[in-house]
Design an enzyme around this catalytic site. Structure first.
Site, mmCIF file in Angstrom:
data_model
loop_
_atom_site.group_PDB
_atom_site.id
_atom_site.type_symbol
_atom_site.label_atom_id
_atom_site.label_comp_id
_atom_site.label_asym_id
_atom_site.label_seq_id
_atom_site.Cartn_x
_atom_site.Cartn_y
_atom_site.Cartn_z
ATOM 1 N N ASP A 45 0.857 -1.192 0.000
ATOM 2 C CA ASP A 45 0.000 0.000 0.000
ATOM 3 C C ASP A 45 0.888 1.236 0.000
ATOM 4 O O ASP A 45 1.595 1.508 0.974
ATOM 5 C CB ASP A 45 -0.888 -0.003 1.253
ATOM 6 C CG ASP A 45 -1.865 1.160 1.255
ATOM 7 O OD1 ASP A 45 -3.000 0.989 0.786
ATOM 8 O OD2 ASP A 45 -1.477 2.262 1.720
ATOM 9 N N TYR A 50 3.312 9.829 -0.801
ATOM 10 C CA TYR A 50 4.384 9.260 0.036
ATOM 11 C C TYR A 50 5.759 9.472 -0.595
ATOM 12 O O TYR A 50 6.781 9.335 0.086
ATOM 13 C CB TYR A 50 4.177 7.755 0.291
ATOM 14 C CG TYR A 50 2.896 7.367 1.001
ATOM 15 C CD1 TYR A 50 2.071 8.320 1.590
ATOM 16 C CD2 TYR A 50 2.504 6.043 1.099
ATOM 17 C CE1 TYR A 50 0.891 7.960 2.219
ATOM 18 C CE2 TYR A 50 1.328 5.674 1.737
ATOM 19 C CZ TYR A 50 0.517 6.635 2.282
ATOM 20 O OH TYR A 50 -0.655 6.271 2.905
ATOM 21 N N LYS A 75 -2.628 5.896 -4.539
ATOM 22 C CA LYS A 75 -3.724 6.821 -4.233
ATOM 23 C C LYS A 75 -3.543 8.153 -4.963
ATOM 24 O O LYS A 75 -2.419 8.628 -5.155
ATOM 25 C CB LYS A 75 -3.782 7.085 -2.715
ATOM 26 C CG LYS A 75 -3.705 5.807 -1.882
ATOM 27 C CD LYS A 75 -3.900 6.017 -0.404
ATOM 28 C CE LYS A 75 -3.563 4.747 0.367
ATOM 29 N NZ LYS A 75 -2.172 4.635 0.803
ATOM 30 N N HIS A 108 -7.557 9.674 -2.141
ATOM 31 C CA HIS A 108 -6.871 9.634 -0.846
ATOM 32 C C HIS A 108 -7.680 10.306 0.274
ATOM 33 O O HIS A 108 -7.773 9.783 1.383
ATOM 34 C CB HIS A 108 -5.495 10.300 -1.008
ATOM 35 C CG HIS A 108 -4.482 9.837 -0.009
ATOM 36 N ND1 HIS A 108 -3.149 9.730 -0.315
ATOM 37 C CD2 HIS A 108 -4.596 9.475 1.285
ATOM 38 C CE1 HIS A 108 -2.483 9.302 0.761
ATOM 39 N NE2 HIS A 108 -3.344 9.148 1.744
HETATM 40 P P1 NAD Z 1 0.774 1.765 11.949
HETATM 41 O O1 NAD Z 1 -0.360 1.718 12.882
HETATM 42 O O2 NAD Z 1 1.016 0.638 11.010
HETATM 43 O O3 NAD Z 1 2.032 2.036 12.874
HETATM 44 C C1 NAD Z 1 3.335 1.995 12.372
HETATM 45 C C2 NAD Z 1 4.309 2.095 13.556
HETATM 46 O O4 NAD Z 1 4.048 1.026 14.476
HETATM 47 C C3 NAD Z 1 5.733 1.863 13.064
HETATM 48 O O5 NAD Z 1 6.345 3.073 12.778
HETATM 49 C C4 NAD Z 1 6.374 1.153 14.217
HETATM 50 O O6 NAD Z 1 6.957 2.107 15.065
HETATM 51 C C5 NAD Z 1 5.257 0.503 14.945
HETATM 52 N N1 NAD Z 1 5.249 -0.967 14.761
HETATM 53 C C6 NAD Z 1 5.053 -1.654 13.609
HETATM 54 N N2 NAD Z 1 5.088 -2.970 13.844
HETATM 55 C C7 NAD Z 1 5.295 -3.122 15.168
HETATM 56 C C8 NAD Z 1 5.420 -4.258 16.010
HETATM 57 N N3 NAD Z 1 5.319 -5.490 15.537
HETATM 58 N N4 NAD Z 1 5.641 -4.049 17.329
HETATM 59 C C9 NAD Z 1 5.717 -2.798 17.823
HETATM 60 N N5 NAD Z 1 5.600 -1.680 17.074
HETATM 61 C C10 NAD Z 1 5.388 -1.840 15.752
HETATM 62 O O7 NAD Z 1 0.695 3.169 11.158
HETATM 63 P P2 NAD Z 1 0.749 3.644 9.656
HETATM 64 O O8 NAD Z 1 2.044 3.322 9.016
HETATM 65 O O9 NAD Z 1 0.337 5.058 9.662
HETATM 66 O O10 NAD Z 1 -0.410 2.794 8.948
HETATM 67 C C11 NAD Z 1 -0.175 1.665 8.116
HETATM 68 C C12 NAD Z 1 -0.343 2.012 6.664
HETATM 69 O O11 NAD Z 1 -1.629 2.604 6.427
HETATM 70 C C13 NAD Z 1 0.617 3.098 6.154
HETATM 71 O O12 NAD Z 1 1.927 2.657 5.999
HETATM 72 C C14 NAD Z 1 -0.073 3.505 4.886
HETATM 73 O O13 NAD Z 1 0.143 2.543 3.869
HETATM 74 C C15 NAD Z 1 -1.532 3.504 5.322
HETATM 75 N N6 NAD Z 1 -2.005 4.866 5.728
HETATM 76 C C16 NAD Z 1 -2.985 5.449 4.988
HETATM 77 C C17 NAD Z 1 -3.444 6.705 5.311
HETATM 78 C C18 NAD Z 1 -4.536 7.322 4.484
HETATM 79 O O14 NAD Z 1 -4.839 8.518 4.662
HETATM 80 N N7 NAD Z 1 -5.160 6.589 3.583
HETATM 81 C C19 NAD Z 1 -2.924 7.403 6.406
HETATM 82 C C20 NAD Z 1 -1.923 6.783 7.162
HETATM 83 C C21 NAD Z 1 -1.480 5.497 6.826
#
Ligand code: NAD
Length: 278
Positions: A45, A50, A75, A108
């Site tokens: 994704d 990004y 997106k 998005h």
């Molecule tokens: P997330 O909830 O996946 O959190 C990521 C953070 O969690 C990492 O930086 C890391 O510090 C921690 N983490 C990951 N795995 C872990 C583990 N096993 N143990 C402990 N900590 C851990 O947050 P995100 O990256 O914002 O969301 C996931 C994906 O969603 C993004 O990468 C993106 O592709 C998507 N996203 C979309 C939008 C949108 O507006 N559509 C906005 C934000 C994110």
């Protein structure tokens, strides 16, 4: 590790769990996505905003994995809803990704103050018809936005990708989605690390009961509700941990205890509200 597929309302399938690359630095993306593909992820994704679509594309090209084994989402950014800009935007994304089509293209954010999300959705339908994306959907759309695009076009998005985690469960949107056959994708499934989700008592208890980590328990909580997830990490051991969530199941009581973590007043939100992003 085989990730099960789920079927979208247009008949296409998508791996239930993938790898999200928000905030993966462009210079580190090829390495991170290569590792994700090595450990078994097949669903990536990304988004134009990004700034790392080239790195995703480079990792895919170098992997040797057949295109039809991969699922790639990108997106449409907010400043490209108008006129024919969505067509130009997807062609630029495809160039950066080195692909002929993506599997899922999303609006998005609705950017409601600009009032151009219905037009953007009409263009998304054309993009699907042109074969540039197999499926189309939206992100960060609230129920009034969803109702309006469906009323205007008769086309129901395949997914709505929204902020969703135990403290912010967005029940109005998830109920609408269930009633209208729209899949929910949970972004920020681990709360982006912005509150003490992984140390919360119901999460720790569920993890301990199954000999799993708190992150794995939270990912199960999403999957068991049918939500698609793509947790982000740039560390190989966490990529492996986050993928290894198909060999256990939370009980109804464990699910209910995590459900009870949402204060119910919207205060658990950790990122932007869709009405504020324009
Ligand atoms: P997330 O909830 O996946 O959190 C990521 C953070 O969690 C990492 O930086 C890391 O510090 C921690 N983490 C990951 N795995 C872990 C583990 N096993 N143990 C402990 N900590 C851990 O947050 P995100 O990256 O914002 O969301 C996931 C994906 O969603 C993004 O990468 C993106 O592709 C998507 N996203 C979309 C939008 C949108 O507006 N559509 C906005 C934000 C994110």
């Amino acid at each position: 590790m085989t990730v099960p597929d789920v079927t979208l309302n247009d008949g296409s399938t998508i791996p239930h769990l993938g790898y999200g690359v928000f905030k993966v630095p462009p210079g580190d993306t090829e390495r991170a996505v290569t590792e994700a593909l090595e450990v078994g992820y097949r669903h990536i994704d990304t988004a134009a905003i990004y700034g790392n679509e080239e790195g995703v594309g480079a990792a895919i090209a170098a992997s040797g994995i057949a295109r039809d084994e991969l699922f790639v989402t990108t997106k449409l950014w907010n400043d490209r809803h108008h006129d024919d800009e969505p067509h130009a935007a997807i062609r630029e994304s495809l160039d950066r990704l080195g692909l002929e089509r993506v599997d899922l293209y999303l609006v998005h954010w609705p950017t409601p103050a600009k009032d151009d999300y219905v037009h953007a959705w009409e263009k998304m339908i054309e993009i699907r018809e042109a074969g540039l994306s197999r499926s189309i959907g939206v992100s960060n759309h609230l129920v009034p936005h969803l109702e309006r695009i469906v009323a205007a076009t008769g086309v129901v998005p395949a997914v709505n990708q929204i902020e969703l985690h135990p403290a912010y469960q967005q029940r109005e949107i998830t109920e609408w989605a269930a009633a209208n056959d729209v899949r929910i994708e949970s972004w920020g499934p681990l709360g982006q690390g912005k509150y003490n989700l992984l140390g919360a008592a119901p999460v720790m208890a569920a993890a301990a009961a199954h000999g799993r980590t708190p992150a794995q328990a939270v990912l199960r909580w999403h999957l068991q509700q049918g939500f698609i997830v793509f947790p982000k990490s740039v560390r190989r051991e966490r990529l492996e941990e986050n993928l290894d969530v198909f060999g256990f199941e939370l009980s109804d009581a464990e699910m209910a205890a995590i459900d009870a973590m949402d204060p119910g007043d919207g205060s658990g939100r950790v990122s932007s509200h869709p009405d504020e992003v324009n």
